[in-house]
Design an enzyme around this catalytic site. Structure first.
Site, PDB file in Angstrom:
ATOM      1  N   GLY A  42       1.191  -1.235  -0.089  1.00 27.87           N
ATOM      2  CA  GLY A  42      -0.076   0.156  -0.155  1.00 27.87           C
ATOM      3  C   GLY A  42       0.815   0.747  -0.156  1.00 27.87           C
ATOM      4  O   GLY A  42       1.697   1.281   0.828  1.00 27.87           O
ATOM      5  N   ASN A 187       5.925  10.882 -11.174  1.00 32.25           N
ATOM      6  CA  ASN A 187       6.796  10.520 -11.717  1.00 32.25           C
ATOM      7  C   ASN A 187       6.542  11.224 -13.733  1.00 32.25           C
ATOM      8  O   ASN A 187       5.960  12.179 -13.498  1.00 32.25           O
ATOM      9  CB  ASN A 187       6.856   9.000 -11.341  1.00 32.25           C
ATOM     10  CG  ASN A 187       6.039   8.673 -11.886  1.00 32.25           C
ATOM     11  OD1 ASN A 187       4.592   8.882 -12.667  1.00 32.25           O
ATOM     12  ND2 ASN A 187       5.709   7.146 -11.920  1.00 32.25           N
ATOM     13  N   THR A 223      10.217  12.484 -10.408  1.00 35.69           N
ATOM     14  CA  THR A 223      10.985  11.779 -10.635  1.00 35.69           C
ATOM     15  C   THR A 223      11.220  10.496 -11.811  1.00 35.69           C
ATOM     16  O   THR A 223       9.582  10.661 -12.511  1.00 35.69           O
ATOM     17  CB  THR A 223      10.507  10.347  -9.619  1.00 35.69           C
ATOM     18  OG1 THR A 223       9.586  10.316  -9.380  1.00 35.69           O
ATOM     19  CG2 THR A 223      10.714  11.008  -7.826  1.00 35.69           C
ATOM     20  N   GLY A 225      13.314   7.878 -12.761  1.00 32.31           N
ATOM     21  CA  GLY A 225      13.705   6.246 -12.690  1.00 32.31           C
ATOM     22  C   GLY A 225      15.146   6.871 -12.652  1.00 32.31           C
ATOM     23  O   GLY A 225      16.014   7.221 -11.927  1.00 32.31           O
ATOM     24  N   ASP A 249      13.294  -4.822  -8.844  1.00 32.23           N
ATOM     25  CA  ASP A 249      12.583  -4.883  -8.385  1.00 32.23           C
ATOM     26  C   ASP A 249      11.827  -3.363  -7.979  1.00 32.23           C
ATOM     27  O   ASP A 249      12.196  -3.199  -7.018  1.00 32.23           O
ATOM     28  CB  ASP A 249      11.572  -6.143  -6.932  1.00 32.23           C
ATOM     29  CG  ASP A 249      10.132  -6.227  -7.156  1.00 32.23           C
ATOM     30  OD1 ASP A 249       9.397  -4.410  -7.466  1.00 32.23           O
ATOM     31  OD2 ASP A 249       9.460  -6.649  -6.494  1.00 32.23           O
ATOM     32  N   ILE A 251       8.679  -2.376  -7.775  1.00 36.46           N
ATOM     33  CA  ILE A 251       7.489  -2.230  -6.994  1.00 36.46           C
ATOM     34  C   ILE A 251       7.824  -0.759  -5.441  1.00 36.46           C
ATOM     35  O   ILE A 251       6.472  -0.392  -5.805  1.00 36.46           O
ATOM     36  CB  ILE A 251       6.554  -3.368  -6.169  1.00 36.46           C
ATOM     37  CG1 ILE A 251       6.430  -4.262  -7.049  1.00 36.46           C
ATOM     38  CG2 ILE A 251       5.798  -3.285  -5.357  1.00 36.46           C
ATOM     39  CD1 ILE A 251       5.995  -5.748  -6.675  1.00 36.46           C
ATOM     40  N   ALA A 252       8.257  -0.519  -4.801  1.00 38.63           N
ATOM     41  CA  ALA A 252       8.091   0.460  -3.841  1.00 38.63           C
ATOM     42  C   ALA A 252       8.988   1.626  -3.967  1.00 38.63           C
ATOM     43  O   ALA A 252       9.375   2.433  -2.819  1.00 38.63           O
ATOM     44  CB  ALA A 252       8.456  -0.594  -2.563  1.00 38.63           C
ATOM     45  N   ALA A 253       9.328   1.571  -5.082  1.00 42.03           N
ATOM     46  CA  ALA A 253      10.722   2.672  -5.439  1.00 42.03           C
ATOM     47  C   ALA A 253      10.669   4.303  -4.992  1.00 42.03           C
ATOM     48  O   ALA A 253      11.174   5.277  -4.262  1.00 42.03           O
ATOM     49  CB  ALA A 253      11.384   2.494  -6.816  1.00 42.03           C
ATOM     50  N   GLY A 254       8.969   4.209  -5.057  1.00 45.08           N
ATOM     51  CA  GLY A 254       8.962   5.754  -5.345  1.00 45.08           C
ATOM     52  C   GLY A 254       8.915   5.762  -3.925  1.00 45.08           C
ATOM     53  O   GLY A 254       8.631   6.749  -3.477  1.00 45.08           O
ATOM     54  N   ASP A 255       7.375   5.290  -3.314  1.00 46.59           N
ATOM     55  CA  ASP A 255       7.514   5.360  -2.517  1.00 46.59           C
ATOM     56  C   ASP A 255       8.583   5.265  -1.320  1.00 46.59           C
ATOM     57  O   ASP A 255       8.481   6.048  -0.124  1.00 46.59           O
ATOM     58  CB  ASP A 255       6.260   4.076  -1.381  1.00 46.59           C
ATOM     59  CG  ASP A 255       5.215   3.750  -2.263  1.00 46.59           C
ATOM     60  OD1 ASP A 255       4.217   5.135  -2.728  1.00 46.59           O
ATOM     61  OD2 ASP A 255       4.792   2.430  -2.458  1.00 46.59           O
ATOM     62  N   ARG A 288      16.308  -4.823  -4.452  1.00 44.86           N
ATOM     63  CA  ARG A 288      15.753  -5.989  -3.583  1.00 44.86           C
ATOM     64  C   ARG A 288      14.325  -5.866  -4.048  1.00 44.86           C
ATOM     65  O   ARG A 288      13.669  -5.514  -5.054  1.00 44.86           O
ATOM     66  CB  ARG A 288      15.218  -5.857  -2.325  1.00 44.86           C
ATOM     67  CG  ARG A 288      16.800  -5.340  -1.404  1.00 44.86           C
ATOM     68  CD  ARG A 288      16.747  -4.620  -0.117  1.00 44.86           C
ATOM     69  NE  ARG A 288      17.892  -3.766   0.514  1.00 44.86           N
ATOM     70  CZ  ARG A 288      18.289  -3.638   1.838  1.00 44.86           C
ATOM     71  NH1 ARG A 288      16.843  -3.012   2.432  1.00 44.86           N
ATOM     72  NH2 ARG A 288      19.133  -3.684   2.657  1.00 44.86           N
TER      73      ARG A 288
END
Length: 306
Positions: A42, A187, A223, A225, A249, A251-255, A288
């Protein structure tokens, strides 16, 4: 951190079901997955965890379902240095759910069932408004009802509280909401959704940032990338390069970036230091797998920077 630098995250809690596939399935196509993982996620929870692990004094405003998963999520968030006193269990609801495909390039597509996240209403914000009033900064995203995001932003604005919006998932937003935001962190896709400008180059990023400045937002952080971040402070923009890592992965890069950025900015009041710290945190995260399982602790980020 100083005692008056507490931050609040208002947002979503999901359980992520992640299936790794060679490529995203086409209509009518069935693929065999290489790996399956279930984890806590989330956007709101991810950003809260990123802030907590980065060293922030943080409270989280959110809802979970009346299920075993909801209890487990609350326990885990507490272990991540987060004040969970405002996290409510929504009667008759399941905890939010995200179905995620992850391809061999580390990119993802996501479908979300809101579940208990829909219970984060305007009335909920009013009930817990003192948390926002007593904070130094408020971090928002868009996986919870928009009326609640607007109510929280109005409250923060009335009390001169720094308000940060990560406008994800991308969707149209009112000029009223945007006028209440001090820092926005889209992004490329989200910047285009808000401005109509396709962000392919630094010039595009500059034009998109100016479009958001015209909405009343002082600080625009786009952002990009692996290219880094376009930071525009009251119209003065520049590219801040990111870090090269092997992407596993995203998935949570921006968060991770958002939570770490706001934590560090509250500590230093320095845009560049905060962006650099956040980009390091995101670089570790993309190397990760998983959402919250990928988010680094403060010591790891400092070691990476050194």
């Amino acid at each position: 951190m100083q005692a008056n630098k507490k931050m609040v995250v208002l947002g979503s809690i999901n359980i992520d079901h992640v299936l790794q596939v060679p490529h995203f399935p086409r209509p009518g196509e069935t693929l065999s997955g290489k790996q399956y993982q279930m984890s806590f996620g989330g956007k709101g929870a991810n950003q809260a965890v990123a802030a907590g692990r980065s060293g922030a004094s943080i409270a989280f405003m959110a809802c979970v379902g009346e299920d075993e998963v909801g209890h487990a999520v609350r326990e885990q968030l507490a272990k991540d240095n987060i004040d969970i006193s405002a996290i409510e269990m929504a009667k008759g609801e399941a905890t939010g759910l995200a179905m995620i495909y992850l391809d061999d390039q580390g990119e993802n597509t996501i479908g979300i069932y809101p579940g208990a996240n829909a219970s984060l209403t305007k009335a909920y914000v009013e009930k817990h408004q003192q948390l926002i009033i007593d904070s130094a900064a408020l971090l928002l995203q868009l996986e919870t009802p928009l009326e609640s995001v607007l109510a929280a932003a109005r409250l923060a604005h009335q009390h001169d509280i720094l308000t940060v919006l990560n406008p994800a998932p991308a969707q149209p937003l009112s000029d009223e909401l945007l006028s209440l935001i001090d820092i926005i962190t889209p992004n490329e896709t989200e910047a285009e959704a808000l401005t109509g400008i396709s962000v392919q180059t630094d010039k595009d990023a500059e034009q998109a940032a100016h479009g958001l400045h015209k909405k009343g937002i002082d600080i625009v952080i786009i952002t990009l990338g692996s290219r880094g971040v376009w930071l525009s402070v009251k119209g003065q923009g520049q590219l801040i390069a990111g870090y090269e890592v092997t992407v596993t992965d995203t998935i949570a890069a921006g968060d991770t970036f958002n939570g770490a950025f706001l934590c560090r900015y509250l500590e230093t009041a320095d845009w560049h230091q905060a962006v650099d710290f956040a980009q390091a945190a995101a670089a570790i995260a993309v190397s990760r797998q998983g959402a919250q399982t990928s988010i680094p602790w403060r010591e790891e980020i400092i070691d990476f920077l050194n």
